[in-house]
Scaffold this motif. Sequence first.
Motif, PDB file in Angstrom:
ATOM      1  N   GLY A  97       0.793  -1.179  -0.231  1.00 17.86           N
ATOM      2  CA  GLY A  97       0.010  -0.074  -0.104  1.00 17.86           C
ATOM      3  C   GLY A  97       1.069   1.252  -0.112  1.00 17.86           C
ATOM      4  O   GLY A  97       2.028   1.107   0.054  1.00 17.86           O
ATOM      5  N   LEU A  98       0.290   2.667  -0.033  1.00 12.65           N
ATOM      6  CA  LEU A  98       1.167   3.855  -0.030  1.00 12.65           C
ATOM      7  C   LEU A  98       1.779   3.827   1.122  1.00 12.65           C
ATOM      8  O   LEU A  98       3.107   4.344   0.896  1.00 12.65           O
ATOM      9  N   PRO A  99       1.403   3.410   2.401  1.00  7.57           N
ATOM     10  CA  PRO A  99       2.159   3.643   3.601  1.00  7.57           C
ATOM     11  C   PRO A  99       3.432   2.815   3.434  1.00  7.57           C
ATOM     12  O   PRO A  99       4.409   3.300   4.062  1.00  7.57           O
ATOM     13  N   GLY A 100       3.590   1.981   2.883  1.00  8.23           N
ATOM     14  CA  GLY A 100       4.597   1.064   2.732  1.00  8.23           C
ATOM     15  C   GLY A 100       5.753   1.462   1.692  1.00  8.23           C
ATOM     16  O   GLY A 100       7.079   0.984   1.814  1.00  8.23           O
ATOM     17  N   ILE A 101       5.370   2.479   0.881  1.00 12.70           N
ATOM     18  CA  ILE A 101       6.622   2.787  -0.089  1.00 12.70           C
ATOM     19  C   ILE A 101       7.715   3.430   0.413  1.00 12.70           C
ATOM     20  O   ILE A 101       8.770   2.979  -0.203  1.00 12.70           O
TER      21      ILE A 101
END
Length: 433
Positions: A97-101
């Motif tokens: 997800g975006l938070p993991g980028i």
Amino acid sequence: MKRKLVLTAAVLSLLLNIGCQSQNRSGEKSADMSNISTEPVTLKLMVAQGFFAQEDFESYFVEQVKKKYPYITLEMVSGKLEDMITSGEVPDILIAGLPGIPSLQDLQIIEDLNPYIKKLGMDLSKFDPVTIEAIKKFGAKGEMVALPFRMNIPALFYNKDIFDRFGITYPKDGMAWEETIDLARKLTRMDEGVQYLGLYTGGADRFAMGLTLPYVNKQTNEAVLTTDSWAKVLNLYKTLHDIPGFVKDGKIVNNSHTVFVKEKSVAMAGYWGADVIGEIDKLQKSGQDFHWDMVSLPTFEKGSGYAWQAETHNMFVTTTSKHKDQAFQVVSLVAGEEVQKLINKSGRITVLKKSEETKKEFGTDLEFLKGKNTNAFFTLQPGMHEHTKFDLKGRSFIVEASNDMILKGIDVNTALRNAQEKLNQYIREQTVK
């Protein structure tokens, strides 16, 4: 410190080993994608952050790739990415997800997809602009670090039986959180030995997503939690949990979205659509009935605001892959119109533009969605959040601050100040490593 040096050396070694190959491949990037080898190849895929069901992997990846590219075999693997880097066994495709980028970017294993997008002639204007804008925020030099394959948009789900039981009017689209909490107050009661709760908001951290509040200043790497906006969020969250019934034996009652579906004791649940619909799907397949519907997620100001922050599930090609072109064929296929149509019909939200046809086709493969207010997903636009690699820790400190207010009676300013100090301490520790 030693492990950090070993990991860094391993990354550098991998990058050096593929250096010549990368140069050659970059020279090939002006070639037509039709020149890609069709020799049998196995690509490894791993969920680096978040959750991705095995059945979704089979339906939207394995089966579709087998039809389009029979020479590509996909295999899902698991493990610790840092260990895979050290051993030289990095998967070809990652999902996060975006938070993991930000954490993936720290590992320096994400391939820039711009050359492949250009080579294939992909038209990014077909995507929902929110999805592309959210990903582009991570490219400091214009890199396209990923392609999205699924959106997650929240709604306010409600249990009709509980409303009917107590003679309360159903919620409506466009409500504010304050009036939703007032409604929850009427529905939170003990009845025939069952404790009914009026509302679940997904935790203080998710509750705050409607204001897309930052945890950290990206320019200074300093926590920004002692603000009026954060105080507003936590005070309103506490107002809900001050209603008798939300705290039992000194603990906040676990009123999760699974409880909403399985135990049917929560009247309303503001949560990600994919998660709730997935749980309801399981319930229906088990032969159980559930009388529910949904409305648009409440906002902090009536009639305006965001449906939490933008959240997409994304696909990354790794810099260490020996089959980058084939990996991008997989990524572009799943993000393409044909597979996206399947995803949309199955009750998962497509990353393509939300046309009237798209909205009408949403969830049509799921019988239990017929007649439901699925337009609730498309009423509000997601907000844009400035992600940092410290956000996940920041979220945990916000949850801790909200718990201290509710359970220990700590005032909001003290709770936020404590959270700010803890997050700054964490940032300092991570920066020194």
